[in-house]
Structure formats: structure tokens, C-alpha cells
Scaffold this active site. Structure first.
Site, PDB file in Angstrom:
ATOM      1  N   GLU A 169     -15.186   5.225  62.771  1.00  0.00           N
ATOM      2  CA  GLU A 169     -16.309   6.141  62.582  1.00  0.00           C
ATOM      3  C   GLU A 169     -17.503   5.799  63.464  1.00  0.00           C
ATOM      4  O   GLU A 169     -18.600   6.318  63.256  1.00  0.00           O
ATOM      5  CB  GLU A 169     -16.721   6.172  61.110  1.00  0.00           C
ATOM      6  CG  GLU A 169     -15.611   6.730  60.219  1.00  0.00           C
ATOM      7  CD  GLU A 169     -16.017   6.856  58.766  1.00  0.00           C
ATOM      8  OE1 GLU A 169     -17.116   6.384  58.410  1.00  0.00           O
ATOM      9  OE2 GLU A 169     -15.236   7.422  57.987  1.00  0.00           O
ATOM     10  N   LYS A 204     -15.803  15.509  49.841  1.00  0.00           N
ATOM     11  CA  LYS A 204     -14.942  15.614  51.017  1.00  0.00           C
ATOM     12  C   LYS A 204     -14.002  16.796  50.815  1.00  0.00           C
ATOM     13  O   LYS A 204     -13.153  16.775  49.922  1.00  0.00           O
ATOM     14  CB  LYS A 204     -14.125  14.330  51.204  1.00  0.00           C
ATOM     15  CG  LYS A 204     -14.962  13.106  51.560  1.00  0.00           C
ATOM     16  CD  LYS A 204     -14.089  11.870  51.641  1.00  0.00           C
ATOM     17  CE  LYS A 204     -14.871  10.647  52.125  1.00  0.00           C
ATOM     18  NZ  LYS A 204     -14.035   9.416  52.109  1.00  0.00           N
TER      19      LYS A 204
END
Length: 423
Positions: free
Chosen positions: A208, A340
Site C-alpha cells: 500500500e 470495504k
């Protein structure tokens, strides 16, 4: 405006792994595409993405991770249900539920259903001549969310250079998203400089975008980030605070929490005490998944003992799942939820989870995944839904910066306010 073409196909995420894309074309000649993300540290209770691990579509060079069956489900099962229908997100999601009524979308694959659901949302917004953010909030001031950003990464994101998954920063003193992002970039770049000066490895960039710098304790990692914040001329706590993503499921064996780099093992009770000490001694305002996904007793105990203002954030615990969220509300196991869309599988039901959380005074953090793509719809969802917080990763990688840049764009062109849930 009607749908005249629906097509699914395989593309690559930011880690070079296959994922699903879907395009919906409308009768005005426009085409609207969405690509779905995929996680590395995934919870057992997430909606089920479909991969070709041992089926007839398995592609050996993708190590069983291809998604051709999910693509086939879009093209042969979903598309015929949508062609010639009016574009409407609610209608599309209802069709997907009828085709696959399983809670976890295991028949069609959550990667197939979400690709179609997202493409439908984008297409529906277009049909109304609105951005995706304005599709969900047509009028009034748009709320730009507070970012939570990776600086150091470990766990499944960075070859376990830390026992925990991420040390993050939250720019709680910033007055605008533009200012917040400038602070974040400064801290991220200074972390690389100071890491190199300390003789630590800084060339490892995690999934990430955080730095994969090894530390032999969580405390030392936190202290390093605090030093970095001060070095760029900002104040720890009042300008920038810390957040942790512990991802404790990754090192829980069913009986003990095993911190390998610290060479320590804890029972659930002992780990609750350790985490309490950690958040009391460090400027931490948010902690994600401090306990394993099914260690509900530890979550409840911690919530009774932790500082009242601490954000206790459930990801693997809650997996954007309404049933698990309701259990956490009833048992007071957390006070915030990571949102999410790919854990859920549909845009509308993801939004329902967020609404239920907000109705019960839970903070909501809309989040990307470790395997991302160049789409920016996440920024629009977080803003249009008034989520209050967004977690994308770091500031390296175009798949991350696409989301940050979209928030900068919204702040520049729309009537907005920058939200601070921690003020």
C-alpha cells in the site's frame, strides 16, 4: 436511459494479480467501467471472491489467481438480465441478489457482483449528469473525509518487517484536505530519509506504499514516526496523531498472540493488557483489529478498559457485514467500522452497513485494499456517503494517488468542508 451492453474481463491490480473489471454501455453511447480491489490480509467472514484455483480456467502463470470464471459469470449469467433495462443501481443490485442469494456471493463471486454494481452506480450517476459523489449526495456541502495514511508497513503488506500491519498517521490539526495531504507527503518522505540515516532498509515499499522498515517492537516503530513528525516541524498529537492497524488475526494461533519480532506470546487477557498499555503510552487515536476476528471476548474486555476517546476499529472482525456489525453494536465490541465494498459485494448493501453503523454512533472509515487499481470511485463513495474518514494506503503508487487526487479535485471544484471526527 437503457443498458445496451454489459461485459466483464480480467485486468491486473497494483500487485500484478488478476482482478475483475466490468463495463456497462448505455444507449447514449457512453461506457462506464469499474475495477474491483482485492485484499492480502483478508478476513474469514468476507464476501467470497471467485478465483480459478483448480478449475478449467486456471491459468498456470497466475498461480491459480485468475478470475476467468467470475468474468464468465458476468458475461453469461449477469449480462442477459440487464440488457435493455433502464440503468438504475437499485434494480441492478436486486438482480444480482436474485441471481445469487447467498450472503457471501459465493456462486457468482463477490468480485463479479461488485464490478457490475460499481459500474452500474457510475453509469446511473452519468445518466443523471452527476458525479458519483453527487449521485449519493445531490445537494448541500460535500464532506471531504479525514485521511488515515500508512507510513510504516509490516504484516502481510511487507514481509512481516513489523509484527503488526501498519503504523499510520492522522492529520488531526489540518484545516483542509489540501493541507492535510501536504503534511502527509512531508512525513512519508522524511521517514524514508531518517530510515536511511539510521541504517535501516527503506527501499522496500509495501503493498500500500508504506515503508517496510524493520523494528523489533511496536513501541520503537511508533517512536520513530513521532520523531519524523517532529522533524518536519509538526506537533505530535495536536497536528498529527498515530493510528495502528494491528491485524491481530494474522498472528493469533487460536490460543496465543505470537509477536515474532518481539519474541513474545500473549494470552487474550495478556494481550488486552499489552494493547491498553501501548495506547496509553503512545499518541494513538485509532487502533484497528487489535484482536483476532473471532476473539469477541477480548474485544469486549478492551472496550470496557480502553481510553474513552480511542477509536476501536473493526475490519476482520466486522468485514462490512451487517450481521457482524449488529453483534458488535449489541455487545459493545468496537466503536468504529472499516467499510470495504469488496468485503460486501454490492454498493447498496455496503451503504446499508455504513448507515447502520452511523445510526449507532460508530465511526466509519471507507477503505481501499492492498491490491488496488487506478479507479477513483472510492474517494467519491467516501465523500458522497459522508463517511468522515478514508484509508487508502500511502502516497506512493498511482493507484493510491488516484484517490487522493480525486479528493483534491472535489475540494477544488465543489462546495465542501473538511471533516475531523477527532476534533
Amino acid at each position: 436511459m437503457k443498458i445496451n451492453r454489459v461485459i466483464g474481463y480480467q485486468v491486473l491490480d497494483s500487485r500484478g494479480r488478476p482482478t475483475v473489471a466490468a463495463s456497462i454501455s448505455l444507449t447514449d453511447g457512453s461506457t462506464h467501467t469499474a475495477r474491483v480491489p482485492s485484499g492480502a490480509s483478508t478476513g474469514a467472514h468476507e464476501a467470497k471472491e471467485l478465483r480459478d484455483r483448480a478449475g478449467k480456467f486456471e491459468e498456470k502463470f497466475y498461480s491459480g489467481l485468475s478470475v476467468q470464471q467470475a468474468v464468465l459469470n458476468i458475461n453469461e449469467k449477469i449480462a442477459p438480465k440487464l440488457i435493455e433495462e433502464q440503468i438504475d443501481l437499485n434494480f441492478v443490485d436486486k438482480q444480482l441478489i436474485e441471481l445469487d442469494p447467498s450472503e457471501n456471493h459465493e456462486t457468482l463471486g463477490a468480485n463479479a457482483t461488485l464490478a457490475i454494481s460499481l459500474a452500474a452506480a457510475i453509469a446511473d450517476a452519468h445518466s443523471q449528469n452527476r458525479s458519483l459523489a453527487r449521485y449519493f449526495k445531490p445537494d448541500g456541502v460535500l464532506e471531504i473525509p479525514m485521511p488515515m495514511v500508512n507510513i510504516l508497513s509490516g504484516g502481510a503488506h511487507a514481509n512481516r518487517s513489523l509484527d503488526i500491519q501498519d503504523v499510520l498517521i492522522v492529520p488531526v490539526g489540518a484545516k483542509s484536505f489540501t493541507q492535510a495531504l501536504s503534511w502527509i507527503v512531508a512525513v512519508r518522505e522524511m521517514a524514508a530519509v531518517l530510515g536511511k540515516a539510521d541504517g535501516k532498509v527503506t527501499h522496500l515499499v509495501a503493498d500500500e506504499g508504506g515503508l517496510g522498515i524493520a523494528f523489533d517492537s511496536i513501541e520503537k516503530a511508533c517512536e520513530f514516526v513521532c520523531k519524523v513528525i517532529e522533524r518536519v516541524g509538526l506537533k505530535v498529537g495536536s497536528d498529527i496523531a498515530l493510528a495502528l492497524d494491528v491485524a491481530a488475526t494474522q498472528f493469533f494461533d487460536g490460543e496465543k498472540y505470537n509477536l515474532a519480532t518481539m519474541n513474545k506470546k500473549y494470552t487474550s487477557d495478556e494481550f488486552v493488557k499489552y494493547i491498553n498499555t501501548l495506547v496509553s503510552n503512545q499518541p494513538i487515536i485509532s487502533i484497528e483489529d487489535p484482536f483476532a476476528e473471532d476473539d469477541w471476548a477480548a474485544w469486549q474486555q478492551f472496550m470496557q478498559e480502553c481510553p474513552r476517546k480511542l477509536q476501536v476499529l473493526g475490519d476482520d472482525l466486522l468485514t462490512t457485514n451487517l450481521t457482524r456489525l449488529n453483534k458488535a453494536i449489541a455487545e459493545k465490541s468496537a466503536n468504529a467500522i472499516l467499510i470495504k465494498a469488496n468485503q460486501n459485494g454490492l454498493v447498496t448493501s455496503t451503504l446499508n452497513v455504513l448507515k447502520q453503523a452511523r445510526a449507532n454512533n460508530f465511526n466509519t472509515v471507507v477503505s481501499a485494499r492492498s491490491g488496488e487499481n487506478e479507479d477513483s470511485w472510492l474517494a467519491d463513495l467516501a465523500t458522497g456517503w459522508g463517511a468522515g474518514q478514508i484509508k487508502v494506503g500511502s502516497t506512493h503508487g498511482s493507484e493510491r494517488n488516484a484517490k487522493w487526487n480525486r479528493l483534491l479535485e472535489l475540494e477544488a471544484i465543489e462546495k465542501t468542508k473538511f471533516v475531523n471526527p477527532f476534533s
